[in-house]
Scaffold this active site. Structure first.
Site, short mmCIF file in Angstrom:
data_model
loop_
_atom_site.label_atom_id
_atom_site.label_comp_id
_atom_site.label_asym_id
_atom_site.label_seq_id
_atom_site.Cartn_x
_atom_site.Cartn_y
_atom_site.Cartn_z
CG HIS A 59 -1.74 -1.09 1.49
ND1 HIS A 59 -1.31 -2.27 2.05
CD2 HIS A 59 -3.05 -1.26 1.23
CE1 HIS A 59 -2.33 -3.10 2.14
NE2 HIS A 59 -3.39 -2.52 1.65
CG ASP A 62 1.72 -1.16 3.36
OD1 ASP A 62 1.03 -0.81 4.34
OD2 ASP A 62 1.35 -1.96 2.49
CG MET A 93 -0.78 -5.40 -6.83
SD MET A 93 -0.97 -4.82 -5.11
CE MET A 93 -1.25 -6.35 -4.26
CD GLU A 186 -8.46 -7.93 -1.79
OE1 GLU A 186 -7.43 -7.33 -2.18
OE2 GLU A 186 -8.49 -8.56 -0.73
CE LYS A 188 -12.67 -8.63 5.00
NZ LYS A 188 -11.57 -8.05 5.82
CD GLU A 222 -7.94 -11.82 1.32
OE1 GLU A 222 -7.34 -10.74 1.11
OE2 GLU A 222 -8.39 -12.14 2.44
CG HIS A 225 -11.70 -11.00 1.19
ND1 HIS A 225 -11.16 -9.88 0.61
CD2 HIS A 225 -11.10 -11.11 2.42
CE1 HIS A 225 -10.28 -9.34 1.43
NE2 HIS A 225 -10.23 -10.08 2.53
CG ASP A 250 -5.01 -10.47 -2.18
OD1 ASP A 250 -5.61 -9.58 -1.53
OD2 ASP A 250 -4.01 -10.25 -2.89
CG ASP A 260 -10.05 -11.12 6.13
OD1 ASP A 260 -9.70 -10.06 5.58
OD2 ASP A 260 -9.71 -12.25 5.72
CG ASP A 262 -6.24 -11.74 5.85
OD1 ASP A 262 -6.17 -10.55 6.22
OD2 ASP A 262 -7.01 -12.13 4.97
CG ASP A 292 -3.86 -9.80 1.69
OD1 ASP A 292 -4.91 -9.21 1.38
OD2 ASP A 292 -3.22 -9.54 2.73
C1 DIG Z 1 -7.16 -6.85 2.21
O1 DIG Z 1 -7.49 -8.16 1.88
C2 DIG Z 1 -6.65 -6.10 1.05
C3 DIG Z 1 -5.62 -5.10 1.46
O2 DIG Z 1 -4.66 -5.78 2.20
C4 DIG Z 1 -5.04 -4.68 0.18
O3 DIG Z 1 -5.65 -3.51 -0.23
C5 DIG Z 1 -5.32 -5.79 -0.78
C6 DIG Z 1 -4.05 -6.17 -1.43
O4 DIG Z 1 -4.08 -7.42 -1.99
N1 DIG Z 1 -5.97 -6.84 0.02
MN MN Z 2 -6.56 -9.06 0.17
MN MN Z 3 -8.38 -10.66 3.91
#
Ligand code: DIG
Ligand code: MN
Ligand code: MN
Length: 375
Positions: A59, A62, A93, A186, A188, A222, A225, A250, A260, A262, A292
């Site tokens: 990001h 970051d 990315m 993306e 969610k 993802e 998600h 992701d 979530d 992850d 991710d």
């Molecule tokens: C969350 O799943 C999102 C953030 O971490 C970011 O914007 C994106 C990057 O893959 N996934």
């Molecule tokens: Mn993600």
């Molecule tokens: Mn996530």
């Protein structure tokens, strides 16, 4: 610890990438403070390169803290680019943080407040410029705050109009600057908002079709998600790939019915993760294998790298299982028998078709035994 088999040691040719925020996750959660010290992006680049990763993603904030001066930005970028060069790592990315600062608490692109929408779009454009400077070919947009708790406050039709305006401005920015870059959106379903707009990859694909430049916009599904929405990631990723819209991915894991998580890739759902790898490998996905995910809160600084190794190693183990699936005579025998049935041209006999046994119990058992190493 026993040395790991060379067969599953990652190399840059495997194109594994991690977000700076993944290994840099300090273990905060709603009920506890950080358990790990901040991790310098320069250390992350060095460590991931030594583990065999191909690249890092980030990001904007970051790497460049919100409010950094131009001179601070220049120094951070200079040091980061040197580390990337020294350790031969790419940045395929870049994404933008439109969710952490309180200004985005009721949305960014879909905020009802025009000044906040304008600020968010400009911030995203600057993140795209940063991505271009780092050689990124994909810009991921995750609308973590694009949602609601109180539906009286916003008509979702207005949210869609504002979301579309924002993304259209980003594609215009990319076209005007002739950046070789595409956008991956993306989905969610919720968290941090009670409901997040465009909750699934399927909803994203429908939205993308309404944009000014849909050819420039794809999806970044993802795993966690899609599972939070009760969906099968293999199907979501398959639909995106078949539509030519799988621009990024992701990879992680998720226990059903939870926040979530992850989780480390394939650490919960081995069979589901196997089919995701099968789709990516058999389907000719050309993008990075991007993680991710983040280490458990239980882990110290050393455990972070166990997490990163585990993500890549399990992907390679499952990739080997995909190869074994294709070579397995019994599995392939059932699939080819089903294929001959699928093309039968004799007179249609409804009752005969109704009585067919598809051998799926046997087929799935063979896959389970393959994954368990029993064949
Ligand atoms: C969350 O799943 C999102 C953030 O971490 C970011 O914007 C994106 C990057 O893959 N996934
Ligand atoms: Mn993600
Ligand atoms: Mn996530």
């Amino acid at each position: 610890m026993a040395s790991q088999s060379d067969k599953f040691q990652p190399t840059k040719a495997d194109h594994f990438t991690f977000g700076l925020w993944t290994v840099g996750n300090q273990g905060r959660d709603p009920f506890g403070d950080a358990v790990r010290a901040p991790l310098s992006p320069l250390v992350t680049v060095e460590q991931l390169s030594k583990l065999g990763a191909y690249g890092v993603t980030l990001h904007d904030n970051d790497l460049i803290p919100l409010g950094a001066s131009d001179s601070e930005r220049e120094k951070i970028l200079r040091d980061f680019k040197k580390a990337l060069s020294d350790y031969d790592l790419r940045v395929p990315m870049v994404t933008v943080n439109l969710f952490y600062h309180p200004v985005f608490k009721d949305g960014a692109f879909t905020s009802s407040m025009a000044p906040i929408r304008r600020y968010a779009i400009d911030k995203a454009k600057k993140a795209i410029d940063l991505g271009q400077e780092l050689g990124a070919e994909t810009f991921v947009l995750w609308g973590g705050r694009e949602g609601s708790e109180v539906d009286a406050a916003r008509d979702p039709r207005d949210a869609m109009k504002h979301y579309r305006q924002g993304v259209n401005e980003l594609t215009e920015h990319i076209l005007k600057n002739r950046y070789p870059m595409r956008i991956a959106m993306e989905a969610k379903p919720n968290e941090p908002r009670s409901d997040i707009y465009l909750a699934t990859t399927g909803a994203m694909l429908a939205f993308i079709a309404t944009l000014d430049h849909p050819e420039m916009v794809g999806v970044n599904p993802e795993i966690a998600h899609e599972k939070m929405a009760g969906l099968n990631p293999y199907h979501s990723i398959g639909q995106a790939l078949e539509a030519g819209k799988l621009f990024h991915i992701d990879l992680n894991d998720q226990k059903p019915g939870r926040y979530d998580q992850d989780l480390r890739f394939a650490s919960d759902d081995l069979k589901g993760s196997f089919y995701v790898v099968k789709m990516l490998e058999d389907g000719g996905y050309q993008g990075p294998r991007h993680f991710d995910a983040h280490p458990y809160r239980s882990e110290n600084a050393e455990g972070v790298w166990d997490f990163a190794r585990g993500c890549m190693r399990t992907y390679l183990v499952l990739k080997d299982k995909v190869h074994k699936f294709a070579q397995d005579a019994e599995i392939q025998g059932i699939l080819s028998e089903l294929k001959t049935w699928s093309e039968r041209e004799d007179a249609f006999d409804r009752d005969a078709w109704g009585a067919v046994g598809y051998q799926y119990e046997k087929l799935d058992q063979l896959v389970v035994e393959l994954l368990l190493g029993a064949r």
